[in-house]
Design a protein around this motif. Structure first.
Motif, short mmCIF file in Angstrom:
data_model
loop_
_atom_site.label_atom_id
_atom_site.label_comp_id
_atom_site.label_asym_id
_atom_site.label_seq_id
_atom_site.Cartn_x
_atom_site.Cartn_y
_atom_site.Cartn_z
N HIS A 7 0.75 -1.17 0.07
CA HIS A 7 -0.03 -0.03 0.02
C HIS A 7 0.78 1.32 -0.10
O HIS A 7 0.38 2.38 -0.15
CB HIS A 7 -0.95 -0.13 1.23
N SER A 8 2.30 1.06 0.10
CA SER A 8 3.02 2.31 0.32
C SER A 8 4.11 2.47 -1.01
O SER A 8 4.90 3.31 -0.82
CB SER A 8 3.96 2.33 1.49
N ILE A 9 3.72 1.65 -1.85
CA ILE A 9 4.77 1.48 -3.20
C ILE A 9 4.68 2.92 -4.08
O ILE A 9 3.67 3.47 -4.01
CB ILE A 9 4.51 0.31 -3.84
N GLU A 10 5.58 3.15 -4.54
CA GLU A 10 5.90 4.39 -5.46
C GLU A 10 6.44 3.60 -6.92
O GLU A 10 7.56 3.19 -6.66
CB GLU A 10 6.57 5.40 -4.90
N ILE A 11 5.63 3.92 -7.96
CA ILE A 11 6.03 3.01 -9.27
C ILE A 11 6.49 4.36 -9.98
O ILE A 11 5.97 5.51 -10.19
CB ILE A 11 5.19 2.52 -9.96
N ASP A 12 7.83 4.13 -10.71
CA ASP A 12 8.51 5.43 -11.29
C ASP A 12 8.13 5.29 -12.88
O ASP A 12 8.60 4.13 -13.34
CB ASP A 12 10.00 5.00 -11.20
N THR A 13 7.17 6.07 -13.21
CA THR A 13 6.83 5.73 -14.63
C THR A 13 7.32 6.82 -15.65
O THR A 13 7.01 6.94 -16.85
CB THR A 13 5.41 5.98 -14.63
N PRO A 18 12.32 -3.34 -17.18
CA PRO A 18 11.91 -4.53 -17.99
C PRO A 18 10.79 -5.60 -17.81
O PRO A 18 10.31 -6.29 -18.75
CB PRO A 18 13.36 -5.38 -17.73
N ALA A 19 10.61 -5.42 -16.52
CA ALA A 19 9.42 -6.50 -16.07
C ALA A 19 7.99 -5.83 -16.63
O ALA A 19 7.06 -6.57 -17.03
CB ALA A 19 9.20 -6.41 -14.37
N ARG A 20 7.98 -4.56 -16.78
CA ARG A 20 6.61 -3.80 -17.45
C ARG A 20 6.65 -4.10 -19.00
O ARG A 20 5.73 -4.42 -19.68
CB ARG A 20 6.61 -2.52 -16.97
N MET A 21 8.22 -3.80 -19.43
CA MET A 21 8.13 -4.28 -21.00
C MET A 21 7.72 -5.70 -21.19
O MET A 21 7.23 -5.97 -22.25
CB MET A 21 9.61 -3.87 -21.54
N TYR A 22 8.09 -6.58 -20.47
CA TYR A 22 7.70 -8.04 -20.83
C TYR A 22 6.42 -8.23 -20.65
O TYR A 22 5.93 -9.01 -21.37
CB TYR A 22 8.82 -8.90 -19.53
N ASP A 23 5.78 -7.63 -19.58
CA ASP A 23 4.20 -7.59 -19.64
C ASP A 23 3.45 -7.04 -20.87
O ASP A 23 2.75 -7.67 -21.45
CB ASP A 23 3.91 -6.74 -18.33
N TRP A 24 4.19 -5.87 -21.42
CA TRP A 24 3.55 -5.60 -22.58
C TRP A 24 3.85 -6.52 -23.78
O TRP A 24 2.81 -6.76 -24.60
CB TRP A 24 4.36 -4.09 -22.86
N PRO A 33 3.27 3.83 -20.96
CA PRO A 33 3.37 4.31 -22.38
C PRO A 33 4.91 4.55 -22.21
O PRO A 33 5.43 3.97 -23.46
CB PRO A 33 2.94 5.55 -22.11
N VAL A 34 5.71 4.70 -21.44
CA VAL A 34 7.31 4.67 -21.60
C VAL A 34 7.69 3.34 -21.85
O VAL A 34 8.92 2.81 -22.68
CB VAL A 34 7.94 5.31 -20.22
N ASP A 35 6.93 2.28 -21.15
CA ASP A 35 7.58 0.98 -21.45
C ASP A 35 7.17 0.34 -22.84
O ASP A 35 7.80 -0.31 -23.47
CB ASP A 35 6.70 0.04 -20.20
N GLU A 36 5.89 0.85 -23.11
CA GLU A 36 5.32 0.54 -24.69
C GLU A 36 6.18 1.17 -25.72
O GLU A 36 6.52 0.45 -26.71
CB GLU A 36 4.03 0.91 -24.69
N GLN A 37 6.71 2.31 -25.45
CA GLN A 37 7.47 3.20 -26.36
C GLN A 37 8.82 2.49 -26.80
O GLN A 37 9.34 2.05 -27.67
CB GLN A 37 7.70 4.46 -25.89
N MET A 38 9.47 1.95 -25.50
CA MET A 38 10.75 1.34 -25.61
C MET A 38 10.49 -0.30 -26.21
O MET A 38 11.29 -0.44 -26.95
CB MET A 38 11.53 1.16 -24.43
#
Length: 269
Positions: A7-13, A18-24, A33-38
């Motif tokens: 509940h206290s996490i902060e995600i740098d967008t 790599p984990a989010r790019m893999y998810d995409w 969007p930054v993950d999709e772009q790369m």
């Protein structure tokens, strides 16, 4: 669940991860969007990025199934990534309901979805550790709260080591983890390679470096070196798509070129 409060996490967008790019690449929704772009820029270098992700995930399923069918009941998966069903524990507990699984990742977005990783069978157990792969002592200490280090453990480092350069201690990391595992344990690796397209691999590495990230494709020989002192399971270090295809989930890909990734499983004597 050990580690940080979800509940206290902060995600740098502001930069890709790599984990989010893999998810995409896998068609997931937990990316920005930054993950999709790369990811799209990487597809311009090699159009089979989605196939690489799917082939790697299918290898994880087959390797986990093989391990569970061969008596392994404990799994430590470092570099878990964003949950995509079926997850490793679901494959393991389908074959062995009493299997115990510990996941570890350092991306806050994985922590945000960790509840999906904790749905164990009543007979087994699953746990999630929020920690960096470069801190093996921390991971092992927390994993020992769930896993019995007197019994065999399957250690999975799937599509992880190519994000750690040699000078950053990729080999030392593997050695430190494996040396703490008891006899009869297994090391499971998958890894991208530039063996089939050195120019494209160099372009991809430069793209990562420009964004402050590491990409270190390795040759078949370099990946094999991580298994020094271990007994490779047949067929040894092979293309990910060619590791025990009879276990299912073979991903069909267009064209005649191999998907540029190697994988292997090895037993600690």
């Amino acid at each position: 669940m050990t580690g940080q409060d979800p509940h206290s996490i902060e995600i740098d967008t502001s930069k890709p991860h790599p984990a989010r790019m893999y998810d995409w690449f896998l068609g997931g929704k937990d990316n920005y969007p930054v993950d999709e772009q790369m990811a799209r820029q990487l597809l311009a270098v090699d159009a089979r990025g989605r196939d690489m992700a799917r082939v790697n995930r299918a290898f994880m399923h087959r390797a986990t199934r093989w391990l569970a069918e061969n008596g392994v009941r404990q799994f430590l998966d470092i570099g878990t990534g964003i949950p995509t069903a079926p997850n490793l524990h679901q494959i393991a507990q389908q074959a062995a309901p009493d299997a115990r699984v510990v996941y570890c990742d350092n991306d806050p977005i994985v922590l945000a979805h960790a509840a999906a990783l904790l749905r164990s069978t009543p007979q087994g157990a699953t746990e999630y550790i929020q920690a960096d792969a470069r801190k093996p002592e921390t991971i092992l200490a927390q994993a020992a709260e769930v896993l019995d280090f007197d019994e065999p453990i399957a250690l999975s480092l799937l599509a992880l080591l190519h994000f750690i350069d040699d000078e950053d201690g990729a080999g030392d990391l593997v050695d430190k983890l494996v040396e703490q595992l008891p006899s009869g344990s297994y090391l499971v690796l998958s890894h991208t390679t530039g063996d089939f397209n050195p120019e494209g691999a160099a372009q991809a590495r430069a793209m990562y470096k420009a964004r402050g990230m590491t990409l270190r494709p390795r040759s078949r020989a370099e990946l094999t070196a991580f298994f020094d002192g271990l007994e490779l399971v047949e067929p040894g270090v092979s293309l990910s798509a060619e590791w025990h295809p009879e276990l299912g989930e073979v991903i069909g890909v267009p064209g005649d070129e191999p998907i540029p990734g190697y994988a292997a499983v090895a037993r600690k004597p």
